[in-house]
Enzyme design. Structure first.
Site, PDB file in Angstrom:
ATOM      1  CE  LYS A 124     -21.995   2.168  22.953  1.00  0.00           C
ATOM      2  NZ  LYS A 124     -21.073   2.177  21.644  1.00  0.00           N
ATOM      3  CG  ASP A 164     -20.639   5.447  22.183  1.00  0.00           C
ATOM      4  OD1 ASP A 164     -20.157   4.620  21.410  1.00  0.00           O
ATOM      5  OD2 ASP A 164     -21.773   6.081  22.218  1.00  0.00           O
TER       6      ASP A 164
HETATM    7  N1  GLU Z   1     -17.839   3.226  21.216  1.00  0.00           N
HETATM    8  C1  GLU Z   1     -17.128   2.578  20.418  1.00  0.00           C
HETATM    9  C2  GLU Z   1     -18.064   1.841  19.392  1.00  0.00           C
HETATM   10  O1  GLU Z   1     -19.210   2.280  19.132  1.00  0.00           O
HETATM   11  C3  GLU Z   1     -15.999   1.955  20.948  1.00  0.00           C
HETATM   12  C4  GLU Z   1     -16.042   0.843  21.774  1.00  0.00           C
HETATM   13  C5  GLU Z   1     -14.902   0.049  22.148  1.00  0.00           C
HETATM   14  O2  GLU Z   1     -13.901   0.560  22.099  1.00  0.00           O
HETATM   15  O3  GLU Z   1     -15.186  -0.691  23.087  1.00  0.00           O
HETATM   16  O4  GLU Z   1     -17.701   0.849  18.751  1.00  0.00           O
END
Ligand code: GLU
Length: 447
Positions: A124, A164
């Site tokens: 992340k 996100d």
């Molecule tokens: N931000 C999204 C999540 O919390 C998607 C992450 C992604 O597609 O890599 O899963």
């Protein structure tokens, strides 16, 4: 494993990392029993290793705003766990972003990605950059400056960021443009959530919300219920809420409330197609006000300042915005108003006290890492398409998403069914995700 000892240790090592410690405690408490049946995990100190990220990058992001003033933000990428695949997870741009928030999200992502059945590790990143009130040109300059620093640490087989909160298709586009320039190659697999004409999966923007509703349908079926005709209150009006509102309406439910930081917008007759489309404009405006919906559709809506979506009478509550957005008092208010199901679409949308209140009152509850996994799963499908240099139709992606959400639901049922026959979806999701990552770590030795 002794959860309290591990937590005490972590609290000393990482004081003040509130969200991270909350996420770790929730997972450890639900896996404790199973973990202690596996002495090989204890011997290899799997949990002690799993609660520390593989590595963390922090960097300065300097950029120039529309007034010619220099602005400085902090950028981060947390590569949390790479046991089952390249790091994968979104980037969050929000004024409250800090290391604790991104560590909690990276930790959660590790288990969520394991649940998707696809080979993706957890990561992340993001920045304390606040998109609210920024012009399109400012967003572009910030995204370019952010990627200037990050690009050497990511790659299709290393670490694949995506969107996100505060990061959608537009931001991914600006970041990819800069990446391509710096890396001097057209390597689309380095980011997901791209535009559909240049490597993006056709369904990625809708996927988190669609997947959440597919999961909710399975959960309701298992409980002998049907979603048709049920009322739904959801928070937020960003990408995730938009996908959830679209699919809930398509499946015959009635979305009676959406909310924002400024208050709640009630829609007694249910959200319409025009309103769902308008949610996209609201996000793109960077105003961050749900009141705009009531201003645009005054006859069909009612705005109340300072209230949450959880004050509105509904069958199902879908938190779609931010961590800890639904607390104990909200849970009690929902229950008093007749709500009997809550599926977390945001990451850690409910506080531990709210989850406890739901579970002890027999409310059907499922956690974000299972419910919202359709987003990252579709990102995984996008990676597959990019690696194979081809693109699938919306139907192909949707069928695969359906199948994945069903598998996630089955895994929750498998690991979460209690001796009395009830399903604890929190335990189910945590144990299923944990077992896969733990097994991989065990087989790969101490590293
Ligand atoms: N931000 C999204 C999540 O919390 C998607 C992450 C992604 O597609 O890599 O899963």
């Amino acid at each position: 494993m002794n959860v309290q000892n591990i937590m005490t240790n972590l609290e000393v090592k990482h004081p003040g990392e509130k969200e991270f410690l909350q996420a770790v405690r929730e997972v450890l408490e639900s896996i404790e029993e199973v973990y202690n049946q596996h002495p090989e995990f204890e011997k290899a100190k799997i949990v002690e290793r799993m609660v520390e990220p593989d590595r963390v990058f922090t960097f300065r992001v300097a950029w120039v705003d529309d007034n010619g003033e220099v602005q400085t933000n902090i950028g981060y990428r947390v590569q949390f766990n790479g046991a089952i695949g390249p790091y994968k997870g979104g980037l969050r741009f929000h004024k409250a972003v800090n290391l604790s928030m991104l560590k909690f999200l990276g930790f959660e992502q590790t288990f969520k990605n394991a649940l998707t059945t696809l080979p993706m590790g957890g990561g992340k990143g993001g920045s304390d950059f606040d998109p609210v009130g920024k012009s399109d040109a400012e967003i572009m300059r910030f995204c370019q400056a952010f990627m200037w620093e990050l690009w050497q640490n990511i790659g299709p087989d290393t670490d694949v960021p995506a969107g996100d909160v505060g990061v959608g298709g537009r931001e991914i586009g600006y970041m990819y443009g800069m990446y391509k320039k710096l890396a001097r190659e057209y390597n689309t697999g380095v980011l997901t959530g791209k535009g559909s004409t240049w490597g993006g999966s056709i369904l990625r923007p809708e996927a988190t919300g669609f997947g959440a509703l597919y999961f909710t349908e399975h959960l309701l079926h298992k409980a002998g219920k049907d979603i048709k005709g049920l009322t739904v209150a959801l928070s937020g009006f960003g990408n995730v809420a938009w996908g959830a509102a679209t699919k809930a309406t398509e499946l015959g439910a009635k979305v009676v409330a959406i909310s924002g930081p400024d208050g709640v917008c009630e829609i007694p007759d249910g959200i319409t197609k025009e309103m769902i489309d308008y949610m996209l404009e609201m996000r793109a405006s960077n105003r961050n006000k749900v009141e705009d919906m009531a201003t645009k559709f005054p006859a069909a809506t009612k705005f109340t300042a300072g209230k949450k979506a959880w004050s509105v009478k509904c069958d199902i509550a879908l938190p779609c915005a931010f961590q800890n957005e639904l607390n104990e008092a909200d849970a009690k208010e929902l229950i008093a108003n007749g709500t009997w199901c809550c599926c977390e679409v945001s990451n850690m949308g409910c506080t531990p006290e709210a989850i406890h209140t739901f579970q002890s009152n027999g409310i059907l509850f499922a956690p974000g890492k299972a419910v919202n996994a359709g987003g990252v799963a579709t990102s995984g499908l996008e990676m597959t398409q990019n690696a194979a240099h081809l693109s699938w139709s919306a139907k192909e992606v949707d069928d695969k998403l359906h199948f994945i959400m069903e598998s996630i639901h089955e895994a929750c049922v498998k690991y979460g069914t209690q001796p009395d026959g009830k399903i604890d979806y929190v335990k189910g999701a945590n144990i299923a995700g944990f077992m896969k990552v733990a097994q991989a770590m065990l087989e790969q030795g101490v590293c």
